[in-house]
Design a protein around this motif. Structure first.
Motif, short mmCIF file in Angstrom:
data_model
loop_
_atom_site.label_atom_id
_atom_site.label_comp_id
_atom_site.label_asym_id
_atom_site.label_seq_id
_atom_site.Cartn_x
_atom_site.Cartn_y
_atom_site.Cartn_z
N ASP A 40 33.35 97.98 78.83
CA ASP A 40 33.47 99.12 79.75
C ASP A 40 33.78 100.42 79.00
OD1 ASP A 40 33.63 100.30 82.36
OD2 ASP A 40 35.80 100.28 82.16
N ARG A 80 35.55 92.49 79.25
CA ARG A 80 34.97 93.52 80.14
C ARG A 80 35.54 94.90 79.80
NH1 ARG A 80 31.97 93.22 84.63
NH2 ARG A 80 31.94 94.99 86.03
N ASP A 81 36.85 94.95 79.55
CA ASP A 81 37.48 96.24 79.22
C ASP A 81 36.87 96.81 77.94
OD1 ASP A 81 39.05 95.81 81.42
OD2 ASP A 81 40.83 95.20 80.27
N CYS A 94 28.75 98.21 82.41
CA CYS A 94 29.17 96.82 82.13
C CYS A 94 27.98 95.88 82.09
CB CYS A 94 30.24 96.36 83.11
SG CYS A 94 31.85 96.90 82.57
N GLN A 95 27.00 96.26 81.31
CA GLN A 95 25.86 95.38 81.03
C GLN A 95 25.66 95.33 79.52
OE1 GLN A 95 22.43 96.95 83.23
NE2 GLN A 95 22.79 95.46 84.84
N PHE A 117 32.34 89.14 79.72
CA PHE A 117 32.47 90.51 80.22
C PHE A 117 32.14 90.64 81.70
CE2 PHE A 117 27.93 90.38 79.57
CZ PHE A 117 27.44 91.14 80.62
N ASP A 118 31.44 89.64 82.26
CA ASP A 118 31.06 89.76 83.67
C ASP A 118 32.17 89.32 84.61
OD1 ASP A 118 30.72 87.13 82.94
OD2 ASP A 118 28.84 86.84 84.04
N GLN A 119 33.33 89.05 84.03
CA GLN A 119 34.54 88.78 84.83
C GLN A 119 35.61 89.76 84.35
OE1 GLN A 119 34.44 86.53 87.25
NE2 GLN A 119 32.36 85.97 86.66
N PRO A 120 36.60 90.05 85.22
CA PRO A 120 37.67 90.93 84.76
C PRO A 120 38.37 90.33 83.54
CG PRO A 120 37.79 90.57 87.13
CD PRO A 120 36.75 89.62 86.61
#
Ligand SMILES: N[C@@H](CCC(=O)N[C@@H](CS)C(=O)NCC(=O)O)C(=O)O
Length: 209
Positions: free
Chosen positions: A45, A41-42, A51-52, A34-37
């Motif tokens: 988000d 992550r979506d 985004c943590q 998730f820490d990259q696009p």
């Protein structure tokens, strides 16, 4: 059923272990990467625009972030997570819980992604935050009671210790410099309620810490 968004071995494991200690059922939603696009992550988000991890979606749809807020929310209903209310130990619980997330956790926030905060000297930031974290762990060692951080009973703050001995500066440093924290981590990880969640997160789940 609550839904816990997380990545095994990351800070979501702290919230996951709290749920296990309280014996609360949950669905784990893995957002590794998730820490990259990308898709993970979506997905995160959509529930937590910070985004943590952790992000915990309660039965009524409320989204909880922040491990300390999750600990306090769960402690309202599950006495296993904190000393009784209106006792000196409850006060110490609040103090150490907030101290951990206000002091130790940010050293990872900045040190894990140094290029975000110090693009021209990321390694300097890693060194500085790693050194500062060691001094924080030494302070906590001085506060620690035994067999658990607050004394006779386990509480949510022990879970932070059990998780953090697996992170920088890593277990060999803890063994050498913070024997009490090391033993507290061992005892916490070996609790029957926590052994499998510790293993799922790749953390020590036996007496080998
Ligand atoms: N204060 C938050 C910190 C959460 C946190 O920093 N989580 C890390 C993983 S261990 C994270 O999501 N880092 C990704 C980022 O900050 O971009 C808490 O206690 O839950």
């Amino acid at each position: 059923m609550m839904q816990l968004y997380g990545v095994r071995g990351w800070g979501s494991g702290i919230a996951e272990a709290m749920l296990c200690l309280a014996d609360v059922p949950y669905d784990f939603i893995d957002v590794e990467g998730f820490d990259q696009p990308g898709a993970a992550r979506d997905r995160l988000d959509a529930v937590n625009p910070l985004c943590q991890v952790p992000a915990l979606v309660l039965d009524d749809g409320t989204v909880m972030t922040e491990t300390a807020a999750i600990a306090l929310l769960l402690a309202d209903s599950y006495p296993a997570l904190a000393p009784p209310r209106n006792t000196p130990d409850r006060a110490l619980f609040y103090r150490l819980l907030v101290w951990l997330v206000a002091n130790v956790y940010p050293t990872f926030t900045y040190g894990d992604y140094p290029e975000r905060w110090a693009p021209s000297s990321p390694s300097e930031l890693v060194t500085a935050t790693d050194q500062y974290r060691q001094s924080l762990h030494l302070w906590l060692e001085d506060q620690a009671r035994e067999p658990f951080l607050l004394g006779d009973s386990v509480s949510a703050v022990d879970i932070y210790v059990a998780a953090m001995v697996n992170w920088r500066p890593r277990i060999a440093w803890f063994r050498e410099n913070t024997p009490r924290l090391t033993r507290i981590a061992e005892r916490t990880s070996a609790l029957p309620a926590l052994a499998s969640v510790m293993q799922a997160n790749g953390w020590r789940s036996d007496n080998n810490a």
